[in-house]
Scaffold this motif. Structure first.
Motif, mmCIF file in Angstrom:
data_model
loop_
_atom_site.group_PDB
_atom_site.id
_atom_site.type_symbol
_atom_site.label_atom_id
_atom_site.label_comp_id
_atom_site.label_asym_id
_atom_site.label_seq_id
_atom_site.Cartn_x
_atom_site.Cartn_y
_atom_site.Cartn_z
ATOM 1 N N LEU A 47 0.845 -1.342 0.161
ATOM 2 C CA LEU A 47 0.085 0.134 0.057
ATOM 3 C C LEU A 47 0.913 1.152 0.066
ATOM 4 O O LEU A 47 0.250 2.169 -0.678
ATOM 5 N N LEU A 48 1.989 1.341 0.594
ATOM 6 C CA LEU A 48 3.117 2.343 0.577
ATOM 7 C C LEU A 48 3.198 2.876 -0.924
ATOM 8 O O LEU A 48 4.059 3.898 -1.063
ATOM 9 N N ILE B 57 4.342 6.630 -5.395
ATOM 10 C CA ILE B 57 4.288 7.077 -6.950
ATOM 11 C C ILE B 57 4.216 8.596 -6.722
ATOM 12 O O ILE B 57 4.738 9.277 -7.653
ATOM 13 N N LEU B 58 3.150 9.217 -5.990
ATOM 14 C CA LEU B 58 3.297 10.629 -5.648
ATOM 15 C C LEU B 58 4.612 11.269 -5.403
ATOM 16 O O LEU B 58 4.974 12.214 -6.051
ATOM 17 N N GLY B 59 5.429 10.606 -4.528
ATOM 18 C CA GLY B 59 6.831 11.052 -4.354
ATOM 19 C C GLY B 59 7.599 11.014 -5.660
ATOM 20 O O GLY B 59 8.283 12.177 -5.864
ATOM 21 N N ILE B 60 7.483 9.935 -6.549
ATOM 22 C CA ILE B 60 8.186 10.280 -7.424
ATOM 23 C C ILE B 60 7.684 11.183 -8.688
ATOM 24 O O ILE B 60 8.778 11.983 -9.013
ATOM 25 N N MET C 221 3.016 2.211 -14.688
ATOM 26 C CA MET C 221 3.356 0.935 -15.703
ATOM 27 C C MET C 221 4.589 0.099 -14.818
ATOM 28 O O MET C 221 4.260 -0.955 -14.710
ATOM 29 N N LEU C 222 5.416 0.836 -14.342
ATOM 30 C CA LEU C 222 6.523 0.169 -13.861
ATOM 31 C C LEU C 222 6.168 -0.440 -12.511
ATOM 32 O O LEU C 222 6.551 -1.768 -12.270
ATOM 33 N N LEU C 223 5.459 0.048 -11.735
ATOM 34 C CA LEU C 223 4.962 -0.731 -10.344
ATOM 35 C C LEU C 223 4.040 -1.701 -10.943
ATOM 36 O O LEU C 223 4.164 -3.036 -9.995
#
Lengths: 491, 508
Positions: free
Chosen positions: A407-408, A413-416, B171-173
């Protein structure tokens, strides 16, 4: 050429530079560079030998030191240590090259610089907790002096804040280590011995956070990160590079190789909290960097964000997670060194400002194209784009998270994405051509010097080499992770 | 040979970087001549033909050994078509850039870097090299828009970068989850496992802690991957970055964006998404179809409302790539109707190829209008140009008719095959999408009417028609529009075997 040459060359260099007569100040940088190159070569030779003969007995050195305490002079080099030594060596060379034209008290500067490097080498090689702690402390005092004497932008404040945090953190480490030492029988500080001892779960539940936090503060864990941006900004360039590139890694290294293996059950209880703090660090660092006006502050907060990835990898506590943490340590060391080198030295020495709005006036894209191109590439590397080292590290951490805390990944994603946003913002504001005024003649700035170019090329080449062909680095790291120390952490 | 092909443009870029004294024009010329090397290499691959496994060439290197991550590349017929498109469009773009006086060392080098990345994407057989190229195209694309674009370029470039980066991370994740769940990100292995239904099972065991069932987990992964592709193509509602980026980029760069970068999305959708996620088709089919229809219609309607020629064509690109998505949706919906599925998917590949060529031709026309008019490109700025520039009008008209799918020109076969397949599988979606064709015809014909017909305005009264070099530049793209239109088999022959192989997951 054994890995011991890394420590020896650094301390010998520091001493030699100090002993030089005052007139031959210019010679000091040559000696410092030579010492750094010897250290890096020793590390590189060790890495290559390890890759060529993975099963050969690793180098080690073990002598009595303080028999009454059971502390020993125990150094050993596994793959992980060797890779980190090489990182340190590369950053040291680049730091000296970026400081080539330093004009104030050169001998003292290079001597302190090499002392820090020597201490860092010592930490990475120590297999005895007491020795590790001593080397760790060797790093702190010269750090203070480097910032307080050669720094800029509220240097006394930055230096003092950083030192207070470091000393507070060291106190925690000392308490944690002493508790472990006493509970393990009070006979030895050997890491293997401490890790093998049996501690009660209740003891681990409080001793682990004390020890871990002590190390994690130096790794810039949120909310104890505030020393990092101010310290990085106040420090002279070479010291910023060392601080962000290497010294923060000491904290992560200590957390990985000391705190976690000694108290695996305490770690298991606290890892959820660590992961939470790490994600906060990633997000907080990125959002704060988004609103900074000083280029060095942008990089400083981005370091907090990037070190959050290291802690996330540690918290994931799977093979991928730890591997990712180690890769991110190496990758961020290189990239932070590069960013600080360009922003703090190459640009600042010519424009005497780091304010994003003022830098715009210099039209760096046209007046200093080499630096602009290098910073663009460094930014791409810092965002974790594939092809650069950051990508390999971040996907390894992400795989680790999928395994432990899926879940983290959503906040991650937001951080990246925010990392992409603040990196681009700084790049656009500081380096890209100014719209509408393209006919105005750009100000004349001195071109890049050879030491600067060499340092930039060296760091970029290492980042690209890891990004395009990470296999050797991963083999080295895996060799370190195969140590019995980590068997109690890994699932 | 494959490695040489992929790295050849990069070598050219390095050469440009090292050639410090190069003038802008000389650098452009070097790059343009250099970009012929990939064309030659691609042609050689084509002549060599495929081996028994259907591959023309392959190459691989261990990357992270214990996880089975390799940098593996291979060319089959479909990849080859995209390689050809990449090589041709890049060379064309470089030549047009010289014509427009745009080139400099860094500009040309960035375009060559981008070519290498694209060649990598279109040949990658493992997710990591695919993603490597996929994301690395962002840097040159961003810089090309930002540094050589129009007045609002910084904002447009930044938005383009951030949105695509976000999609890429999703996509990567998604693929990293597969790496953990089934321990591979190799497209071939994933396809094989998917056909046996092992992906959902693998994810369910690995992520048992989440309490979700295998199909739900796989659906999450599939949606994450689809998100990355959707941003790139783009599929409505993930298209918001596109009009600004296309309009602000210098016109040759717009050609690259629409001709090649958007094709990465289409290629990924058809070659990666379809074979890897058949297990969740039943859930996804209606959604994907609805999005495809929305893309086709919204693209066309939005183009109708635009006044700026580049924006019209930008939305027109959204509309045209919508058909590719429609085809993918149709395949997703197919329950063993192999024939329709194979028609739809061949159509989608052809549509992607032809759109790349046709869009390049149309944007070239606009580039010429822009340079003649001093940068104007509003729909109402021109009028009656046919009298002054009949050749430009004729060639542009040909490209436009190809774009709206006139039989005999290349645009027709792609759309025909797509609709031929889709009507059998998703009749309602196909029926609604036909409206898109109608709108396309309206706005493209309006473009011709307003720009080339009517009374001759102030602008253009002293224009000269196409120069010899402009005609020579137009010649190859026009040939590539006419020849496949009359003789589709030149392109289709490369597709057939691969398309069938791609559809292996359909139970007969």
């Amino acid at each position: 050429m054994t890995p011991a040459w890394t420590i020896l060359s650094a301390f010998a260099g520091a001493l030699l530079v100090l002993l030089l007569p005052a007139r031959s100040a210019a010679l000091s940088r040559v000696i410092a560079l030579a010492a750094a190159i010897v250290g890096a070569l020793a590390a590189a030779v060790g890495c290559v030998a390890k890759l060529a003969h993975p099963d050969a007995t690793p180098w080690s050195f073990d002598r009595d030191w303080i028999p009454s305490l059971g502390a020993r002079m125990h150094l050993a080099a596994d793959g992980l240590s060797l890779a980190l030594l090489l990182l340190t060596g590369v950053v040291a060379i680049a730091g000296i090259l970026f400081s080539w034209n330093i004009d104030k008290r050169q001998r003292a500067f290079f001597s302190l610089f090499l002392t820090i490097i020597g201490g860092v080498y010592g930490v990475f090689l120590s297999r005895d907790a007491f020795l590790l702690f001593v080397c760790y402390e060797v790093v702190i005092l010269p750090k203070y002096l480097l910032i307080a004497i050669w720094g800029s932008t509220r240097k006394e404040y930055g230096a003092m804040k950083l030192t207070m945090y470091s000393i507070g953190a060291s106190a925690l480490i000392l308490v944690g280590l002493a508790a472990a030492y006493a509970a393990a029988g009070g006979t030895s500080f050997d890491l293997q011995h401490l890790a093998a001892a049996d501690y009660s779960p209740g003891f681990q539940a409080w001793a682990f956070p004390v020890l871990f936090l002590g190390f994690a503060v130096l790794a810039g864990v949120w909310p104890f990160h505030t020393w990092a941006p101010t310290g990085h900004v106040a420090a002279p360039t070479a010291a910023s590079m060392l601080l962000a590139g290497v010294v923060m890694k000491l904290g992560a290294f200590g957390a990985l190789c000391v705190a976690m293996p000694i108290f695996p059950e305490g770690f298991a209880q606290w890892r959820g909290a660590i992961a939470g703090l790490a994600v906060m660090g990633v997000l907080y660092g990125a959002f704060t960097a988004l609103s900074q006006k000083d280029l060095k502050f942008v990089i400083g907060y981005s370091s907090v964000s990037h070190m959050g990835f290291v802690l996330l990898g540690l918290a994931a506590a799977t093979h991928w997670g730890l591997r990712g943490a180690a890769l991110q340590m190496i990758s961020h060391g290189i990239i932070a060194g590069l960013l600080f080198g360009i922003a703090g030295r190459v640009v600042y020495a010519r424009t005497h400002t780091r304010d994003l709005a003022e830098l715009r006036g210099f039209d760096l894209w046209r007046s200093l194209p080499g630096a602009a191109v290098a910073f663009t590439l460094a930014t791409a590397a810092s965002m974790g784009l594939p092809g650069f080292s950051g990508f390999v590290a971040e996907i390894s951490v992400a795989i680790g998270l999928w395994e432990s805390f899926p879940l983290l990944l959503i906040p991650l994603i937001l951080g990246i994405v925010i990392t992409g946003a603040f990196s681009l913002r700084a790049l656009q504001k500081a380096f890209f051509p100014v719209r509408g005024e393209t006919d105005a003649k750009p100000p004349k700035l001195p071109p890049l010097t050879w030491p600067e170019i060499t340092a930039i090329v060296l760091l970029l080449a290492v980042s690209l080499a890891i990004g395009i062909y990470p296999k050797p680095w991963i083999v080295l790291i895996d060799d370190g992770l195969a140590s019995p120390l980590f068997q109690s952490i890994l699932p | 040979m494959l490695l040489t092909l992929i790295l050849a443009p990069l070598a050219g870029a390095a050469l440009l970087a090292a050639w410090r004294g190069a003038g802008d024009r000389a650098a452009g010329r070097l790059a343009a001549w250099w970009s012929l090397i990939p064309i030659v290499l691609v042609a050689l691959l084509g002549f060599r033909g495929a081996n028994a496994q259907g591959l023309m060439a392959d190459w691989s290197l261990d990357w992270i050994p214990d996880a089975g991550i390799t940098l593996s590349f291979a060319v089959d017929g479909t990849s080859w078509l995209f390689l050809l498109l990449t090589a041709l469009v890049t060379a064309f773009v470089l030549a047009v850039s010289i014509q427009k006086g745009l080139t400099s060392r860094s500009y040309a080098a960035l375009i060559l870097v981008m070519e290498t990345m694209l060649l990598g994407v279109f040949t990658a057989r493992h997710f990591i090299p695919f993603f490597l190229g996929w994301e690395m195209t962002l840097i040159p694309a961003y810089l090309l828009i930002r540094l050589w674009g129009g007045p609002n370029a910084p904002r447009a470039a930044r938005r383009f970068f951030i949105v695509t980066l976000g999609g890429g991370v999703c996509m990567l994740l998604g693929f990293l989850a597969l790496q953990i769940g089934v321990n591979t990100m190799d497209f071939g292995q994933l396809t094989e496992m998917a056909s046996k239904g092992e992906l959902a099972a693998g994810l369910a065991t690995t992520f048992a802690g989440t309490g979700l069932t295998g199909p739900t987990l796989l659906l999450t992964v599939a949606v994450a991957v689809l998100l990355g592709l959707a941003v790139k193509i783009p599929i409505v509602p993930f298209h918001a970055w596109l009009p600004d980026a296309y309009a602000e980029a210098p016109t040759p760069v717009t050609m690259l964006l629409t001709g090649l970068l958007s094709k990465m999305g289409v290629y990924g959708l058809l070659r990666v998404f379809l074979p890897v996620f058949p297990e969740v088709y039943a859930t996804l089919a209606p959604w994907l179809a609805a999005l495809a229809v929305a893309t086709v219609l919204l693209g066309a309607v939005a183009a109708l409302a635009q006044k700026d020629l580049k924006r019209i064509l930008a939305y027109s690109s959204v509309n045209h790539l919508g058909y590719c998505v429609l085809a993918a949706a149709a395949v997703v919906a197919s329950q063993g109707d192999r024939e329709s599925a194979s028609s739809a998917i061949s159509g989608a590949f052809l549509q992607a190829f032809n759109h790349g060529i046709i869009a390049s031709a149309m944007f070239f026309g606009i580039a010429i209008l822009e340079s003649r008019s001093g940068g104007l490109r509003g729909l109402d700025d021109f009028g009656g140009l046919r009298a002054r520039v009949p050749v430009l009008c004729g060639l542009m008209g040909l490209a436009i008719f190809a774009s709206l799918g006139l039989p005999g020109l290349s645009g027709f076969i792609g759309e025909f095959l797509v609709f031929n397949g889709t009507f059998g599988l998703l009749p309602w979606a196909a029926a609604v999408s036909v409206l898109g064709l109608l709108f396309t015809a309206i706005f493209l014909l309006r473009l011709i009417r307003k720009v080339f017909h009517g009374p001759l305005g102030q602008l253009g009264s002293n224009w000269a028609d196409l120069s010899a070099s402009e005609r020579w530049l137009f010649a190859p793209v026009i040939a590539l529009i006419v020849i496949p239109g009359l003789w589709p088999q030149v392109l289709l022959q490369f597709l057939n075997a691969d398309t069938l192989r791609l559809l292996d997951f359909l139970k007969p």
